[in-house]
Design an enzyme around this catalytic site. Structure first.
Site, mmCIF file in Angstrom:
data_model
loop_
_atom_site.group_PDB
_atom_site.id
_atom_site.type_symbol
_atom_site.label_atom_id
_atom_site.label_comp_id
_atom_site.label_asym_id
_atom_site.label_seq_id
_atom_site.Cartn_x
_atom_site.Cartn_y
_atom_site.Cartn_z
ATOM 1 N N LYS A 18 0.817 -1.147 0.044
ATOM 2 C CA LYS A 18 0.041 0.025 -0.026
ATOM 3 C C LYS A 18 0.799 1.387 0.052
ATOM 4 O O LYS A 18 0.567 2.094 -0.778
ATOM 5 C CB LYS A 18 -0.920 -0.054 1.178
ATOM 6 C CG LYS A 18 -1.842 -1.188 1.164
ATOM 7 C CD LYS A 18 -2.715 -1.048 2.564
ATOM 8 C CE LYS A 18 -2.087 -0.954 3.959
ATOM 9 N NZ LYS A 18 -1.319 -2.476 4.303
ATOM 10 N N ARG A 93 -9.831 1.532 8.690
ATOM 11 C CA ARG A 93 -9.418 0.282 9.027
ATOM 12 C C ARG A 93 -10.723 -0.504 9.582
ATOM 13 O O ARG A 93 -10.367 -1.569 10.116
ATOM 14 C CB ARG A 93 -8.248 0.164 9.880
ATOM 15 C CG ARG A 93 -7.004 -0.116 9.194
ATOM 16 C CD ARG A 93 -5.885 0.045 10.150
ATOM 17 N NE ARG A 93 -4.643 -0.723 9.889
ATOM 18 C CZ ARG A 93 -3.490 -0.181 9.249
ATOM 19 N NH1 ARG A 93 -3.617 0.900 8.999
ATOM 20 N NH2 ARG A 93 -2.365 -1.109 9.274
ATOM 21 N N ARG A 132 12.064 -5.786 4.759
ATOM 22 C CA ARG A 132 11.826 -4.430 4.627
ATOM 23 C C ARG A 132 12.764 -3.644 5.841
ATOM 24 O O ARG A 132 12.790 -3.876 6.966
ATOM 25 C CB ARG A 132 10.300 -3.941 4.957
ATOM 26 C CG ARG A 132 10.169 -2.548 4.906
ATOM 27 C CD ARG A 132 8.772 -2.204 5.003
ATOM 28 N NE ARG A 132 7.996 -2.336 5.998
ATOM 29 C CZ ARG A 132 6.816 -2.348 6.224
ATOM 30 N NH1 ARG A 132 5.947 -1.662 5.367
ATOM 31 N NH2 ARG A 132 6.116 -2.628 7.441
ATOM 32 N N ARG A 159 11.536 -1.420 11.122
ATOM 33 C CA ARG A 159 10.258 -0.973 11.964
ATOM 34 C C ARG A 159 10.140 -1.679 13.088
ATOM 35 O O ARG A 159 10.084 -3.118 12.989
ATOM 36 C CB ARG A 159 8.996 -0.894 10.994
ATOM 37 C CG ARG A 159 8.599 0.532 10.560
ATOM 38 C CD ARG A 159 7.444 0.488 9.483
ATOM 39 N NE ARG A 159 6.359 -0.233 10.088
ATOM 40 C CZ ARG A 159 5.290 -0.235 9.194
ATOM 41 N NH1 ARG A 159 5.114 0.339 8.129
ATOM 42 N NH2 ARG A 159 4.119 -0.768 9.762
ATOM 43 N N ARG A 170 -0.671 -8.398 13.556
ATOM 44 C CA ARG A 170 -0.985 -7.541 12.731
ATOM 45 C C ARG A 170 -2.013 -8.085 11.645
ATOM 46 O O ARG A 170 -3.036 -7.709 11.329
ATOM 47 C CB ARG A 170 0.095 -6.639 11.808
ATOM 48 C CG ARG A 170 0.628 -5.594 12.847
ATOM 49 C CD ARG A 170 1.994 -5.224 12.516
ATOM 50 N NE ARG A 170 2.184 -4.674 11.055
ATOM 51 C CZ ARG A 170 3.422 -4.484 10.259
ATOM 52 N NH1 ARG A 170 4.248 -5.211 10.836
ATOM 53 N NH2 ARG A 170 3.206 -3.860 9.272
HETATM 54 P P1 AP5 Z 1 4.811 -1.532 1.753
HETATM 55 O O1 AP5 Z 1 4.483 -0.762 0.600
HETATM 56 O O2 AP5 Z 1 5.680 -0.705 2.846
HETATM 57 O O3 AP5 Z 1 3.602 -2.446 2.401
HETATM 58 P P2 AP5 Z 1 2.315 -1.728 3.231
HETATM 59 O O4 AP5 Z 1 1.157 -2.266 2.642
HETATM 60 O O5 AP5 Z 1 2.465 -0.271 3.208
HETATM 61 O O6 AP5 Z 1 2.482 -2.236 4.551
HETATM 62 P P3 AP5 Z 1 2.584 -1.762 6.038
HETATM 63 O O7 AP5 Z 1 3.317 -2.835 6.910
HETATM 64 O O8 AP5 Z 1 3.105 -0.304 5.977
HETATM 65 O O9 AP5 Z 1 1.113 -1.802 6.298
HETATM 66 P P4 AP5 Z 1 0.463 -1.675 7.568
HETATM 67 O O10 AP5 Z 1 -0.964 -1.438 7.351
HETATM 68 O O11 AP5 Z 1 0.822 -2.924 8.499
HETATM 69 O O12 AP5 Z 1 1.087 -0.556 8.642
HETATM 70 P P5 AP5 Z 1 0.846 0.994 8.702
HETATM 71 O O13 AP5 Z 1 1.909 1.629 8.591
HETATM 72 O O14 AP5 Z 1 -0.377 1.330 7.919
HETATM 73 O O15 AP5 Z 1 5.709 -2.887 1.282
HETATM 74 C C1 AP5 Z 1 6.316 -3.855 2.113
HETATM 75 C C2 AP5 Z 1 7.681 -4.523 1.601
HETATM 76 O O16 AP5 Z 1 7.333 -4.855 0.090
HETATM 77 C C3 AP5 Z 1 8.721 -3.097 1.342
HETATM 78 O O17 AP5 Z 1 9.922 -3.708 1.725
HETATM 79 C C4 AP5 Z 1 8.364 -3.121 -0.369
HETATM 80 O O18 AP5 Z 1 9.475 -2.759 -0.975
HETATM 81 C C5 AP5 Z 1 8.101 -4.395 -0.880
HETATM 82 N N1 AP5 Z 1 7.060 -4.442 -1.845
HETATM 83 C C6 AP5 Z 1 6.142 -3.453 -2.168
HETATM 84 N N2 AP5 Z 1 5.438 -4.005 -3.083
HETATM 85 C C7 AP5 Z 1 6.224 -5.030 -3.721
HETATM 86 C C8 AP5 Z 1 5.740 -5.885 -4.813
HETATM 87 N N3 AP5 Z 1 4.743 -5.778 -5.711
HETATM 88 N N4 AP5 Z 1 6.403 -7.055 -5.177
HETATM 89 C C9 AP5 Z 1 7.594 -7.187 -4.218
HETATM 90 N N5 AP5 Z 1 7.978 -6.250 -3.026
HETATM 91 C C10 AP5 Z 1 7.079 -5.273 -2.682
HETATM 92 O O19 AP5 Z 1 0.347 0.750 10.194
HETATM 93 C C11 AP5 Z 1 1.332 0.581 11.477
HETATM 94 C C12 AP5 Z 1 0.192 0.527 12.631
HETATM 95 O O20 AP5 Z 1 -0.413 1.899 12.938
HETATM 96 C C13 AP5 Z 1 -0.833 -0.342 12.498
HETATM 97 O O21 AP5 Z 1 -0.382 -1.747 13.177
HETATM 98 C C14 AP5 Z 1 -1.896 0.416 13.815
HETATM 99 O O22 AP5 Z 1 -1.162 0.218 14.968
HETATM 100 C C15 AP5 Z 1 -1.486 1.827 13.489
HETATM 101 N N6 AP5 Z 1 -2.704 2.462 12.502
HETATM 102 C C16 AP5 Z 1 -2.377 2.892 11.499
HETATM 103 N N7 AP5 Z 1 -3.474 3.152 10.616
HETATM 104 C C17 AP5 Z 1 -4.466 2.922 11.496
HETATM 105 C C18 AP5 Z 1 -5.843 3.128 11.584
HETATM 106 N N8 AP5 Z 1 -6.711 3.703 10.423
HETATM 107 N N9 AP5 Z 1 -6.526 2.800 12.767
HETATM 108 C C19 AP5 Z 1 -6.238 2.153 13.777
HETATM 109 N N10 AP5 Z 1 -4.549 2.063 13.852
HETATM 110 C C20 AP5 Z 1 -3.945 2.355 12.746
#
Ligand code: AP5
Length: 231
Positions: A18, A93, A132, A159, A170
Site C-alpha cells: 500500500k 480500517r 523491509r 520498523r 497485525r
Molecule cells: P509496503 O509498501 O511498505 O507495504 P504496506 O502495505 O504499506 O505495509 P505496512 O506494513 O506499512 O502496512 P500496515 O498496514 O501494517 O502498516 P501501517 O503503517 O499502515 O511494502 C512492504 C515491503 O514489500 C517493502 O519492503 C516493499 O519494498 C516491498 N514491496 C512492495 N510492493 C512489492 C511488490 N509488488 N513486489 C515485491 N515487493 C514489494 O500501520 C502501522 C500501525 O499503525 C498499525 O498496525 C496500527 O497500529 C496503526 N494504524 C495505522 N492506521 C490505523 C488506523 N486507520 N486505525 C487504527 N490504527 C492504525
C-alpha cells in the site's frame, strides 16, 4: 477540498504494498499520499502526548482508537495540499472509520472515494516484511539487502512492528476487520487488486481501474484524473 476532489483508499494486509503504491500514485496523480501509520510513527518519534499514548499500540500491532484516527485524518484532509484529493494508505480500517470518512468527504464536497483492496498471500507478507528496511531520516522504504538510503546515505533500520510475533498480530487484526470493511465498500467503486505482481504492473492496474471509475461516474471523464494525462 475542491468540489469533486478524488480520494483513493488503499486497503490490504500489512506488507501488501500500500505504501509503495501510494507514493507512486501520488507522483502519477499529483495529489498527496497520506499514511496513517506514518503519521502515528512520526507522532511517537516526536514524543508528543499523542505519540506517547499510541506508541505501545502501534509497536504491538494493535489498532489505535477510532476517535483519535478520525481526528487525525479530519485535520489532515482539511489542509491545502488535499484540495484536489489524496490517497489514503491504511485508513479506514474499521467500519466506524469508514462511516466517519463518508460524512467528512460529504462535508468537504469530495466525490465518492475509489477503493482498492490489495490481495497478497501470507507467505509474501512474511517475506516482504522480514526484508523491509526504512530510512529514519526521509522515511523511504527499501527491500532486502540494501543497507543505506539512496537519497541521504543514512543507515537503514527495521520498523519496531516488523518482527515475527507482531507481524502475526497485525495479520490477526487485519483478518478480524477486513470482512466488515469490504462489506461496507463492496457495492461502490471497489476493486480487488492482485498485489503479488511487479510494482510497475500493480501501478498500471491501479491507474487503469481509476480511469475507468472516473470515466463512468456521473458527469463523465475528468482530465485531471486520466492516467494518460500523466504519461
Ligand atoms: P509496503 O509498501 O511498505 O507495504 P504496506 O502495505 O504499506 O505495509 P505496512 O506494513 O506499512 O502496512 P500496515 O498496514 O501494517 O502498516 P501501517 O503503517 O499502515 O511494502 C512492504 C515491503 O514489500 C517493502 O519492503 C516493499 O519494498 C516491498 N514491496 C512492495 N510492493 C512489492 C511488490 N509488488 N513486489 C515485491 N515487493 C514489494 O500501520 C502501522 C500501525 O499503525 C498499525 O498496525 C496500527 O497500529 C496503526 N494504524 C495505522 N492506521 C490505523 C488506523 N486507520 N486505525 C487504527 N490504527 C492504525
Amino acid at each position: 477540498m475542491q468540489e469533486n476532489a478524488h480520494v483513493v483508499i488503499l486497503l490490504g494486509p500489512p506488507g501488501a504494498g500500500k505504501g509503495t503504491q501510494s507514493v507512486r500514485l501520488s507522483a502519477a496523480l499529483g495529489i498527496p499520499a497520506i499514511s496513517t501509520g506514518e503519521m502515528l510513527r512520526s507522532e511517537s518519534q516526536s514524543g508528543s502526548p499523542l505519540g506517547r499514548s499510541v506508541q505501545s499500540l502501534v509497536a504491538n500491532g494493535k489498532l489505535v482508537g477510532d476517535r483519535i484516527m478520525n481526528e487525525l485524518v479530519s485535520r489532515r484532509l482539511r489542509q491545502a495540499d488535499c484540495a484536489r484529493g489524496c490517497i489514503l494508505d491504511g485508513y479506514p480500517r474499521t467500519v466506524a472509520q469508514g462511516r466517519f470518512l463518508d460524512a467528512l468527504l460529504k462535508n468537504l464536497g469530495a466525490a465518492s472515494p475509489h477503493i482498492f483492496d490489495f490481495i497478497v498471500s501470507v507467505q509474501d507478507v512474511v517475506s516482504r516484511l522480514g526484508g523491509r528496511r526504512y530510512c529514519p531520516v526521509c522515511g523511504q522504504t527499501y527491500s532486502n539487502e540494501i543497507l543505506t538510503c539512496g537519497r541521504d546515505g543514512s543507515a537503514l533500520i527495521q520498523r519496531a512492528d516488523d518482527n515475527p510475533s507482531v507481524i502475526s498480530e497485525r495479520l490477526r487484526v487485519y483478518r478480524r476487520n477486513i470482512g466488515e470493511i469490504v462489506g461496507f465498500y463492496r457495492a461502490r467503486n471497489y476493486h480487488p487488486i492482485q498485489a503479488a505482481k511487479e510494482p510497475d504492473v500493480v501501478l498500471r492496474d491501479l491507474l487503469r481501474l481509476l480511469d475507468a471509475d472516473v470515466i463512468h461516474r456521473p458527469g463523465g471523464a475528468d482530465d485531471r484524473f486520466l492516467s494518460s494525462a500523466f504519461a
